[in-house]
Design a protein around this motif. Structure first.
Motif, short mmCIF file in Angstrom:
data_model
loop_
_atom_site.label_atom_id
_atom_site.label_comp_id
_atom_site.label_asym_id
_atom_site.label_seq_id
_atom_site.Cartn_x
_atom_site.Cartn_y
_atom_site.Cartn_z
N THR A 33 100.34 49.81 -14.29
CA THR A 33 101.76 49.64 -14.00
C THR A 33 102.45 50.99 -13.84
O THR A 33 101.96 52.03 -14.28
N ALA A 34 103.62 50.92 -13.17
CA ALA A 34 104.48 52.08 -13.02
C ALA A 34 105.92 51.60 -13.08
O ALA A 34 106.26 50.54 -12.53
N SER A 35 106.77 52.37 -13.74
CA SER A 35 108.15 51.93 -13.96
C SER A 35 109.12 52.47 -12.91
O SER A 35 110.33 52.34 -13.06
N GLY A 36 108.60 53.08 -11.85
CA GLY A 36 109.47 53.59 -10.80
C GLY A 36 108.66 54.03 -9.60
O GLY A 36 107.41 54.12 -9.64
N GLY A 37 109.36 54.34 -8.51
CA GLY A 37 108.68 54.70 -7.28
C GLY A 37 107.87 55.97 -7.37
O GLY A 37 106.73 56.03 -6.92
N ARG A 38 108.43 57.02 -7.97
CA ARG A 38 107.69 58.27 -8.06
C ARG A 38 106.44 58.12 -8.93
O ARG A 38 105.37 58.63 -8.60
N GLU A 39 106.61 57.42 -10.06
CA GLU A 39 105.44 57.19 -10.91
C GLU A 39 104.39 56.37 -10.18
O GLU A 39 103.19 56.60 -10.31
N GLY A 40 104.86 55.39 -9.38
CA GLY A 40 103.92 54.57 -8.62
C GLY A 40 103.10 55.39 -7.65
O GLY A 40 101.88 55.20 -7.51
N ILE A 41 103.75 56.33 -6.94
CA ILE A 41 103.01 57.19 -6.00
C ILE A 41 101.98 58.04 -6.75
O ILE A 41 100.85 58.24 -6.29
N GLY A 42 102.36 58.52 -7.95
CA GLY A 42 101.42 59.29 -8.74
C GLY A 42 100.22 58.46 -9.18
O GLY A 42 99.09 58.96 -9.22
N ARG A 43 100.46 57.19 -9.49
CA ARG A 43 99.37 56.29 -9.93
C ARG A 43 98.36 56.02 -8.80
O ARG A 43 97.20 55.73 -9.06
N LEU A 44 98.81 56.09 -7.59
CA LEU A 44 97.91 55.82 -6.46
C LEU A 44 96.71 56.75 -6.47
O LEU A 44 95.57 56.33 -6.27
N ALA A 45 96.98 58.04 -6.69
CA ALA A 45 95.89 59.01 -6.66
C ALA A 45 95.00 58.91 -7.88
O ALA A 45 93.78 59.04 -7.78
N SER A 46 95.60 58.66 -9.05
CA SER A 46 94.82 58.65 -10.29
C SER A 46 94.07 57.34 -10.51
O SER A 46 92.98 57.34 -11.07
N GLU A 47 94.64 56.21 -10.09
CA GLU A 47 94.06 54.91 -10.37
C GLU A 47 93.31 54.29 -9.19
O GLU A 47 92.46 53.43 -9.37
N ARG A 48 93.65 54.68 -7.97
CA ARG A 48 93.02 54.16 -6.76
C ARG A 48 92.97 52.62 -6.77
O ARG A 48 91.89 52.01 -6.79
N PRO A 49 94.13 51.97 -6.79
CA PRO A 49 94.17 50.50 -6.85
C PRO A 49 93.70 49.86 -5.54
O PRO A 49 93.63 50.53 -4.50
N ASP A 50 93.40 48.57 -5.64
CA ASP A 50 92.99 47.80 -4.46
C ASP A 50 94.16 47.10 -3.79
O ASP A 50 94.05 46.67 -2.64
#
Length: 372
Positions: A33-50
């Protein structure tokens, strides 16, 4: 897509995040999960979701901005994105399509609809990933194939050049890397044929160098064809002389027979060449010496210039017999004749005193191969 597909939920409302996470986790998905847009973009690189579930209204970066960021990155350009909104669905759908969203959900969330859309997009992603993987493998195979083709072309080129120095069989073994042991010094029983052109010295004194080379070319072409046909190896050229041996480096089970057949056939074919040369005013003839015995064979020379050679009494004997032979004669010794006696018609010419041999050598002139 496997049951452990990873889904990123991006929403600034904790209750919404918990609800979505609980539904997806219960169905076996891994949830981040991410609580905002910037955090969400950061999670993309670290978590590599499907897959990404993305709320539209967020205080830092809204869903459209995050979606555009996802699409602008080559690594996430095809990542499935589902946008979630409580605003007017029609308006938000247009904005979402322009931003690059794949699907839409309206609040309040319908659980069945959520899971259906997630499954559908994950299937599509699985197909896409499969195609990408197959494409990558195909590219790899093509590159390997291109490398193999280049290597085979290079091998053919090396083979073509080596065939000018070795027998075709040995050249192929060298190119394929299978001749290391053969090229090392070793002892083997071989049959040696020594060839020489009678009258060549006198011919070179009166003929132009270009004509000498042309005559040698005609002679070498005739010999080379027969040597190859009978499995022989040309050791070296000595002016108008030529040394050929059989049963090394490629085994020839009937080496004495093949050597004799080659020498007799060469004599027969040489007659036409001798007649053509005589019309041009050149008095040249062919003499041959054949001997069978043990020799040490292998590469000799130095770095950058090596030959494959046979060293031993048998090569000296063939050379001396050839020196004693008159034009048209094929001389051999008693031992070698015994190995092929049923095959040939021969005449004794008496003992010969040969340089380097303490005892006279019983010599025989091979006239022809007997009819079957």
């Amino acid at each position: 897509m496997t049951a452990r597909a990873k889904i990123l939920v991006v929403d600034d409302t904790p209750a919404n995040v918990k609800m979505l996470a609980d539904i997806l986790a219960f169905k076996g998905y891994a949830v981040v999960t991410a609580s905002g847009g910037r955090e969400g973009i950061g999670r993309l690189a670290s978590e590599r979701p499907d897959l990404v579930l993305l709320d539209v209204m967020m205080p830092d970066l809204n869903g459209y901005e995050v979606c555009r960021a996802i699409r602008s990155n080559p690594e996430t350009a095809t990542l499935p994105v589902v946008m979630i909104t409580a605003l007017d669905p029609a308006t938000e759908r247009v904005n979402g399509i322009e931003a690059g969203a794949d699907d839409f959900l309206s609040k309040p969330i319908n659980q069945a609809e959520l899971l259906a859309r997630v499954r559908s997009l994950l299937r599509i992603k699985e197909y896409h990933d499969t195609i990408q993987s197959q494409s990558a493998r195909l590219k790899e195979w093509n590159e390997k194939l291109e490398d193999r083709v280049r290597e085979q072309v290079a091998q053919l080129d090396r083979l073509g050049r080596l065939k000018g120095f070795f027998s075709p069989q040995l050249a192929e073994m060298i190119v394929s890397g299978g001749a290391e042991e053969l090229l090392k010094p070793h002892r083997r029983e071989i049959t040696v044929v020594y060839l020489d052109l009678r009258g060549f010295t006198a011919f070179t004194e009166s003929a132009e160098p270009e004509e000498v080379m042309r005559i040698l070319g005609e002679y070498h072409n005739l010999v080379g064809d027969l040597v190859t046909r009978h499995g022989g190896t040309i050791e070296r050229f000595v002016g108008d002389g030529m040394v050929v041996f059989f049963n090394d480096p490629i085994p020839v089970p009937d080496a004495p027979e093949q050597a004799v057949r080659m020498a007799v056939t060469l004599g027969e074919r040489f007659a036409a060449l001798r007649a053509a040369w005589k019309k041009r005013g050149y008095e040249l003839d062919l003499s041959s010496g054949i001997a069978h015995g043990y020799a040490t064979l292998g590469t000799i020379g130095f770095e950058g210039r090596r030959d494959y050679a046979a060293i031993g009494t048998v090569t000296n004997l063939a050379s001396r017999l050839c020196s004693e032979a008159k034009g048209g004669q094929i001389l051999t010794n008693r031992k070698t004749l015994t190995l092929v006696e049923p095959l040939v018609k021969a005449e004794p010419i008496g003992p010969l005193t040969l340089k380097g041999f303490a005892q006279p050598v019983e010599a025989y002139n091979i006239l022809r191969v007997r009819e079957p």
